[in-house]
Structures are given as C-alpha cells and as structure tokens.
Design an enzyme around this catalytic site. Structure first.
Site: not given
Length: 240
Positions: A107-109, A194
């Site tokens: 998962l991204d930050k 996103r």
C-alpha cells in the site's frame, strides 16, 4: 528439515548473531517443555518448538510465518526507505529474521488497511502474481462527486492509465455515496486506484484496503498485527 541447531534456530529468528545467541544459551535462557538446553550446538526437533521458550517468553514462530497488519497512514511498505516503515510496527528482532518478512502487495504511504507480510516465497507468489486472480477490496473516498460512468469505465477492460501500454483488467466499482464506494481489483499496479480516478479528473482523498481474497481485516486497530492461523492460510491455497 526435522532438526536444527539451537544457535542457528535463534539466529534465524533474529534473537542475535550466532555468537551472541550461543552465549545466551550457555547462560540458560533456552528451554523446551521446561527442560533447559545449554549447548548451542544441540540439534532440536522442529516439531517441539511450540513448547520452546527464550528468556522465559514463548519462542517466536519459525518460518514460514505470515501475518496480517493494519497499516496506518504515513507508513511505507519498504525495508530501506526513510521515515516510518511498516516493519517498525513489528518486534525489533523480526527485522533480522532469515528468511525476511516481505509485504505481499504494498500500500502506498497515504493509504491504510490490510497488508499481508510473509517469509513464504510460494505464498508471496500466489498473492502478487498477475496470473493468480486474488481479489483485493478497497474503501475509497473522493474529493469530487462521482460522474456516474465510473462503473462502466473501470469494468470495460479497455481502460488504460497514462504511460501504460496494457489496459487494466476489469475492476468492479460499487458506489456507496456521491463521493465514496468500494473498488475490487484483481491486479495491483503502482498507485492504481489513485491513477484510475485521476484519469477521470477526480482525486482520491482516502484509500483503505479491508480485504484480500477471503481474508478480512476485521476489528484490528491501526498498527496492530496478528499471525495467520492454519485455516486462514488455506484461503490462499497454502498447505498447512
């Protein structure tokens, strides 16, 4: 492997170098079924390790180890980047386990939720391989109102992201409100959700993964982790 040297076992679990754990064992910190073992070269049976303790605490689980983590925002799914890392949420010695734990589907930050971490190479492949269709479920909150054509666009099989040549696999979008919904993916490209909404002129404000395959995050608090049990491993086709 039916048996393993005590010093190798403890070093592989991250308790210290072979030299350090050998010295600790000689001091009498390692027990199996309440029996002390003071010779670090002793071969012990792997099947008895559920009865082992180190310094009066149950021994960490041996490989293969798979855990579920509820990732908070601002943590990075990486071993070596700057800032807060998901590995900081685990016992410090787990950073030195052999084989190491790795995130199976990052998962991204800025995203939160379910992250699987494992040292099982076969299981890792099953989860992240594009040839294996493991559904991943995300709760999405958007900046702007939905236009109404997102479901059809994302499921078309011809929708292509900027700088990508290959179209995305059909994705299921289930709107739950004017600016929110559930996205179900069977692939995991870089910042995919996103970028999908960005291509339509919208912006993802919050992104939370709550399920991978048949495994859900349940009522785990942010930053918590737990070890997968045998039944949960079977969900991914892993032999107990």
């Amino acid at each position: 492997m039916s048996k393993i040297r005590i010093d190798r076992l403890l070093s592989n679990l991250g308790y210290g170098s072979r030299k350090d754990v050998a010295a600790a064992v000689k001091r009498g910190v390692f027990y199996i079924d309440n029996k002390p073992y003071r010779d670090p070269s002793t071969q012990v049976s792997m099947k008895d390790l559920h009865l082992a303790t180190y310094d009066h605490v149950p021994l960490d689980p041996v490989a293969p180890l798979t855990i579920v983590l509820n990732k908070p925002k601002n943590y990075t799914c990486s071993h070596d980047e700057q800032g807060l890392l998901i590995y900081d949420l685990l016992p410090e010695r787990w950073k030195y386990r052999t084989p190491p734990l790795s995130a199976a589907g990052r998962l991204d930050k800025d995203s939160t939720g379910l992250v699987l971490m494992t040292d099982d190479g076969q299981l890792l492949h099953k989860i992240i391989s594009p040839k294996v269709h493991v559904s991943k479920y995300y709760r999405v909150t958007l900046r702007d109102d939905l236009k109404g054509d997102e479901t059809e666009t994302f499921f078309s099989g011809v929708f292509c992201l900027a700088n990508d040549v290959k179209p995305l696999k059909p994705a299921v979008w289930q709107a739950e409100g004017p600016r929110s919904g559930i996205m179900i993916l069977q692939e995991g490209r870089y910042r995919q959700i996103r970028r999908m909404f960005g291509a339509l002129g919208n912006h993802v404000e919050e992104l939370h993964r709550f399920q991978i395959g048949g495994l859900t995050i349940g009522d785990m608090k942010e930053g918590e982790y737990r070890i997968l049990n045998t039944d949960e491993k079977i969900i991914f086709g892993e032999t107990p």
